[in-house]
Design an enzyme around this catalytic site. Structure first.
Site: not given
Ligand SMILES: [Zn+2]
Length: 348
Positions: A165-166, A169, A180, A189, A263, A268
């Site tokens: 996931h990271e 990005h 974002y 996301e 957020d 998310h």
């Molecule tokens: Zn993320």
């Protein structure tokens, strides 16, 4: 490059940590407050890691380096394992090394995309960041993992999809560069969840039907009574419903779209909608999700037509066009249309 994407993204979203910071249990509230504080500091900091060797060019092999931050917040910390080095005694170091490799393998072997920038970028990770740090993040240059507090969250190197996931990005930062906030942020996301889950499925050799479609399975600690992961792509909104963590706020369809200013406009939260569309497509097509479903998403991200402020419907139309371009107007395109229709996003 990188006008829009976050230079900093954490796997545990702020809405979870903000709730935990209000907990009556001082051990929980303290760990959450400390994590939020460190996150805020890191958001404005830049890693002081070793500069990437210039013009190294794409390679079929990753170039990984894992550092040990020694429970401090200076990055990157001591170098403990480099590419090709034997495993060390610290399982956290070895998991980070393996997770970087699993992510590299999915992108390189399946899509011919070498490292996250497509040009062989070295992959750096620091483990044992800070004390009882309840997060993992990509800071625009490297991966950073906390050990967790041991009660709510365990070692953040445990779920390979968190690593995927990271790093995804970073892939988005170098490709479609989705802004974002709002719907483009939720897409940003979601793309990280999609490729994070595909990293896990590819590493385990699981078909779409066999996969758990969870993000962060194995991460929640003994203090969480009712929770299996951070998110569920199969059933958004069901990953946890717990006294301490609260309830998973993700919607599965546009009917439950959450309008919020926190957020970054629910990046998310509403990511549950495109996540679920991808899940429905993958299951409808059957077989390995990284093959046709993943290829269509990859083609959209690298195709150059998506705008940085794309909303769900623009992304959906782009997936229809990508499916048609690669596979014609047969079952793939029809399955893409069906998936978006099921989550209430117009794709035509
Ligand atoms: Zn993320």
């Amino acid at each position: 490059m990188n006008q829009h994407s976050p230079a900093f993204c954490t796997i545990v979203p702020p809405h979870v940590l903000e709730r935990l910071a209000e907990s009556d249990d001082p051990a929980i509230s303290e760990a959450a407050r400390r994590t939020l504080l460190v996150d805020a500091t890191q958001r404005t900091a830049r890693a002081q890691g070793p500069a990437a060797p210039a013009d190294a060019g794409p390679s079929d092999r990753p170039r990984r380096t894992v550092h040990d931050a020694g429970n401090r917040t200076e990055l990157p910390g001591d170098r403990v394992r480099g590419e090709g080095d034997a495993a060390v005694r610290d399982a956290t170091v070895n998991r980070a090394y393996a997770g970087l490799g699993a992510t590299f393998d999915l992108f390189a072997k399946v899509y011919g995309h070498h490292s996250i920038d497509g040009a062989g970028m070295p992959l750096l990770a620091s483990v044992h960041f800070d004390e009882k740090y309840d997060n993992a993040f990509w800071n625009g240059e490297q991966m950073v993992f906390g050990d967790g507090d041991g009660e709510l969250f365990l070692d953040f190197t445990l779920p390979v999809d968190v690593i995927g996931h990271e790093l995804a990005h970073g892939f988005t930062q170098h490709t479609a560069d989705l802004a974002y906030y709002g719907q483009s942020g939720a897409l940003n996301e979601s793309v990280s969840d999609v490729f994070g889950s595909l990293v896990k499925q590819y590493a385990l050799g699981q078909t779409a039907a066999q996969a758990d479609w969870l993000i962060g399975a194995g991460l929640l600690g003994p203090a969480v009574d009712n929770g299996v992961a951070l998110r569920s792509m199969k059933e958004p909104g069901t990953a946890y419903d717990d006294d301490v963590l609260g309830k998973d706020p993700q919607p599965a369809t546009m009917a439950d779209y959450v309008r919020t200013s926190s957020d970054n406009g629910g990046v998310h939260i509403n990511s549950g909608i495109p996540n679920h569309a991808f899940y429905l497509l993958a299951v409808e097509l059957g077989g390995n999700a990284w093959e046709r479903a993943g290829q269509i998403w990859y083609d959209v991200m690298t195709g150059g037509t998506l705008t940085g402020e794309a909303r769900f419907s623009e992304f959906a139309r782009a997936t229809v066009a990508a499916a048609k371009a690669r596979y014609g107007d047969g079952e793939e395109m029809q399955a893409v249309l069906k998936a978006w229709t099921a989550v209430g996003v117009p794709a035509e």
